[in-house]
Structures are given as structure tokens and as C-alpha cells.
Design a protein around this motif. Structure first.
Motif, short mmCIF file in Angstrom:
data_model
loop_
_atom_site.label_atom_id
_atom_site.label_comp_id
_atom_site.label_asym_id
_atom_site.label_seq_id
_atom_site.Cartn_x
_atom_site.Cartn_y
_atom_site.Cartn_z
N LEU A 26 4.24 7.14 16.40
CA LEU A 26 3.62 6.22 17.34
C LEU A 26 4.60 5.11 17.72
CD1 LEU A 26 0.14 5.75 15.58
CD2 LEU A 26 0.67 7.27 17.51
N VAL A 27 4.48 4.61 18.93
CA VAL A 27 5.27 3.45 19.35
C VAL A 27 4.54 2.22 18.82
CG1 VAL A 27 6.27 2.21 21.29
CG2 VAL A 27 6.01 4.69 21.40
N ILE A 28 4.89 1.84 17.62
CA ILE A 28 4.06 0.90 16.87
C ILE A 28 4.90 0.21 15.80
CG2 ILE A 28 3.40 2.70 15.23
CD1 ILE A 28 0.64 1.53 15.05
N LYS A 29 4.54 -1.02 15.47
CA LYS A 29 5.10 -1.69 14.31
C LYS A 29 4.33 -1.20 13.10
CE LYS A 29 7.33 -4.84 11.84
NZ LYS A 29 8.78 -4.74 11.56
N ALA A 30 4.99 -0.44 12.23
CA ALA A 30 4.33 0.16 11.07
C ALA A 30 4.91 -0.40 9.78
CB ALA A 30 4.47 1.68 11.10
N VAL A 31 4.07 -1.00 8.97
CA VAL A 31 4.49 -1.67 7.74
C VAL A 31 3.70 -1.09 6.58
CG1 VAL A 31 4.57 -3.88 6.52
CG2 VAL A 31 5.05 -3.79 8.97
N HIS A 32 4.38 -0.89 5.45
CA HIS A 32 3.66 -0.51 4.24
C HIS A 32 3.25 -1.78 3.50
CE1 HIS A 32 3.85 1.13 -0.12
NE2 HIS A 32 2.61 1.20 0.34
N GLU A 33 4.19 -2.46 2.89
CA GLU A 33 3.91 -3.71 2.18
C GLU A 33 5.04 -4.69 2.44
OE1 GLU A 33 3.81 -2.14 -1.71
OE2 GLU A 33 1.76 -1.35 -1.56
N PRO A 34 4.77 -5.85 3.03
CA PRO A 34 5.82 -6.86 3.21
C PRO A 34 6.13 -7.54 1.87
CG PRO A 34 3.72 -7.67 4.05
CD PRO A 34 3.49 -6.25 3.62
N LEU A 35 7.32 -7.31 1.34
CA LEU A 35 7.61 -7.71 -0.04
C LEU A 35 8.78 -8.69 -0.18
CD1 LEU A 35 7.21 -4.23 -1.83
CD2 LEU A 35 5.55 -6.11 -1.71
N ASP A 38 9.57 -14.63 0.87
CA ASP A 38 8.81 -15.53 1.74
C ASP A 38 7.55 -14.91 2.32
OD1 ASP A 38 10.64 -17.57 1.31
OD2 ASP A 38 11.89 -16.99 3.03
N ASP A 39 7.36 -13.61 2.09
CA ASP A 39 6.14 -12.97 2.58
C ASP A 39 4.92 -13.33 1.75
OD1 ASP A 39 7.14 -11.54 4.80
OD2 ASP A 39 7.89 -9.94 3.51
N PHE A 40 5.12 -13.53 0.45
CA PHE A 40 3.98 -13.76 -0.42
C PHE A 40 3.29 -15.09 -0.09
CE2 PHE A 40 6.06 -10.41 -2.67
CZ PHE A 40 5.02 -9.69 -3.24
N GLY A 41 1.98 -14.99 0.08
CA GLY A 41 1.20 -16.16 0.46
C GLY A 41 1.12 -16.35 1.96
N ILE A 42 1.94 -15.62 2.72
CA ILE A 42 1.95 -15.74 4.17
C ILE A 42 1.58 -14.40 4.83
CG2 ILE A 42 3.29 -16.34 6.22
CD1 ILE A 42 2.79 -18.68 4.38
N ASN A 43 2.39 -13.38 4.60
CA ASN A 43 2.12 -12.05 5.14
C ASN A 43 1.57 -11.09 4.09
OD1 ASN A 43 3.11 -12.57 7.82
ND2 ASN A 43 5.17 -12.59 6.92
N MET A 44 1.80 -11.45 2.85
CA MET A 44 1.36 -10.63 1.71
C MET A 44 0.49 -11.49 0.80
SD MET A 44 1.83 -7.64 0.17
CE MET A 44 1.22 -7.05 -1.41
N PRO A 45 -0.74 -11.06 0.51
CA PRO A 45 -1.55 -11.89 -0.38
C PRO A 45 -0.93 -12.00 -1.76
CG PRO A 45 -2.59 -9.75 0.00
CD PRO A 45 -1.44 -9.84 0.95
N ASP A 46 -0.91 -13.20 -2.30
CA ASP A 46 -0.39 -13.38 -3.66
C ASP A 46 -1.55 -13.34 -4.65
OD1 ASP A 46 -1.63 -15.85 -3.37
OD2 ASP A 46 0.25 -16.94 -3.08
N ILE A 47 -1.23 -13.54 -5.91
CA ILE A 47 -2.25 -13.43 -6.95
C ILE A 47 -3.39 -14.43 -6.73
CG2 ILE A 47 -2.67 -13.91 -9.40
CD1 ILE A 47 -0.11 -12.44 -10.06
N LYS A 48 -3.06 -15.63 -6.28
CA LYS A 48 -4.09 -16.65 -6.08
C LYS A 48 -5.09 -16.21 -5.01
CE LYS A 48 -4.89 -21.55 -5.23
NZ LYS A 48 -4.27 -22.88 -4.99
#
Length: 258
Positions: A26-35, A38-48
Motif C-alpha cells: 500500500l502507498v502508506i506510512k506503515a509502522v510496527h512499533e516506534p521505539l 524520544d518516542d516513549f510518552g509521545i508516539n509510544m505509550p510508556d509504562i505510566k
């Protein structure tokens, strides 16, 4: 065209593979896990964020995370993310209030119980509580659909089996509550990786077929002991579990995850 596509699934159900499938076809932005850090807490949920939603619900901290994340997605005309942690901390609740919710699709992926739970046991995923807090779920959370008590009595693998059941119940929970607002697509790891079913999925998402299938990702290279599979098979034969009935009963009692 689907503007946002996310997964509602347990871990170890082919999320890395399906991200590659989307990127290939697909012509698409495909992401598995942003790791990235600086992703944690912004693009990736952190433990909190994960613990807050499952203990306190869709509170202001969780809502702020989703507002920040979706603000970063606005530049993509079509976006796919197969990060299995997202639906465990308020993704669907946030999407219910999104101005383009009619352009959001959720892929509900399942995997054979025995194979799935054996994968967790082989890897020791539930041996460290911080791993559960970040990636899976803790059976002691306040907000949960499936009662773990009986499973904990039956087997020491109770937390692992509870997680597998809880995620299927959450899939049904969200379909019952929001089935008229979003498109939900049911998939299984065992079948979606075949050429015919990959073609069907890509066609449904407006891609061209035949689909180009990616190689397997994150395969389990740990203990292949069939004894674990045999024991798990015996346990599952003792359990009568219907995620639709469990989710509907939870809703009928007036409970909500958020």
C-alpha cells in the motif's frame, strides 16, 4: 480510502509481519512499533500511560498522550500502525471522539491459544512484571473484562492464559460498543499469512493484488518442547470461554474500560 488503520490484538500475533505487508503493498506510512528514545510518552505509550488507563481509565494523562500522538499523524494521508500496546491504553476511546472516526479501521488479529501461550512461556514474557506493564497486561489491574481467579487456580500459567482471553474479550468489547462507528476486520495469524487471505486483506484496503508477502518476523527460536504444548492443550480443554459472551456480560453490568 482508510485514513487510519490500527490493530487490536495481543502481542506475538504477527504484528511485525503485517506492518511489512502493508508497507510492501500500500502507498502508506506503515509502522510496527516506534521505539526511539524520544518516542516513549509521545508516539509510544510508556509504562505510566499503560498502567494509568488500566487502573484509572481514560484520564487526563492518557488523553493528553493520544492528543499528542494523533497531532504527529496529521501529516500522513494514510497511516497504519500494528503496535499491539495501543489498544490496551485508550486507542479506541480516543478514536471515538476523533473528527475523522468514519475513516478509521481496526484489524482484530487472533492466534491459536496453545501456540500463542507457548510463545509467551518460552520467551519468559510474563516472568518480569515490568514487561507486562509495558507490553502486555497485568491480571491484577482494576480495569479488566475477564476474571482471572479460576485460571489462577487451574494452572501456574494462569496469567498467560488470562492475557490471551482478555485481549480477545477486549476485541469483542470494542466491536459491541463501537461497531457502528468504525470498521472492524477479523483476522487470524494462521490464515492471514497465506497468499489468498493476504490478497483479500490488501484488496479490502484498496491495494492492488496479488499481494507481495514479506518473510516471517520475530519468530520464536526458544524452547520447542512439545510437553508445554501438550499441557496447554489439556488446560484449554477444561475451559469453556466465549469472548463475546464475556464482553457482553461486562458491558451489561455497566462496566467500561475507560
Amino acid at each position: 480510502m482508510h485514513h487510519y488503520i490500527f490493530t487490536i490484538t495481543a502481542g506475538r500475533t504477527g504484528t511485525a509481519w503485517i506492518a511489512d505487508l502493508m508497507a510492501n503493498n500500500l502507498v502508506i506510512k506503515a509502522v510496527h512499533e516506534p521505539l526511539e528514545i524520544d518516542d516513549f510518552g509521545i508516539n509510544m505509550p510508556d509504562i505510566k500511560i499503560m498502567r494509568s488507563f488500566n487502573e484509572r481509565g481514560f484520564n487526563s494523562e492518557v488523553q493528553q498522550f493520544w492528543q499528542n500522538k494523533f497531532a504527529n499523524l496529521e501529516s500522513y494521508p494514510v497511516y497504519f500502525e500494528s503496535n499491539h500496546s495501543l489498544a490496551k491504553c485508550g486507542l479506541v476511546e480516543h478514536c471515538a471522539g476523533h473528527q475523522q472516526k468514519n475513516k478509521i479501521t481496526f484489524l482484530c488479529i487472533r492466534r491459536d491459544y496453545v501456540t500463542l501461550c507457548k510463545s509467551y512461556i518460552d520467551r519468559g514474557d510474563f516472568d518480569n512484571m515490568t514487561v507486562c506493564w509495558q507490553w502486555y497486561l497485568d491480571h491484577k489491574y482494576r480495569n479488566k473484562i475477564v476474571d482471572p481467579a479460576a485460571l489462577l487456580e487451574i494452572t501456574e500459567a494462569g496469567p498467560v492464559i488470562w492475557y490471551a482471553f482478555e485481549m480477545e474479550a477486549r476485541q469483542e468489547y470494542y466491536k459491541i460498543l463501537y461497531g457502528d462507528q468504525f470498521q472492524f476486520v477479523d483476522l487470524s495469524l494462521e490464515t492471514m499469512t497465506t497468499q489468498a487471505n493476504a490478497n483479500k486483506l490488501i484488496d479490502e484496503l484498496n491495494g492492488s493484488t496479488p499481494a507481495r508477502l514479506p518473510p516471517a518476523r520475530n519468530q520464536n527460536l526458544h524452547n520447542q518442547d512439545d510437553l508445554i504444548s501438550s499441557k496447554l492443550t489439556e488446560i484449554f480443554m477444561q475451559i469453556d470461554f466465549d469472548p463475546v459472551i464475556v464482553a457482553q456480560d461486562y458491558i451489561d453490568q455497566g462496566h467500561r474500560l475507560g
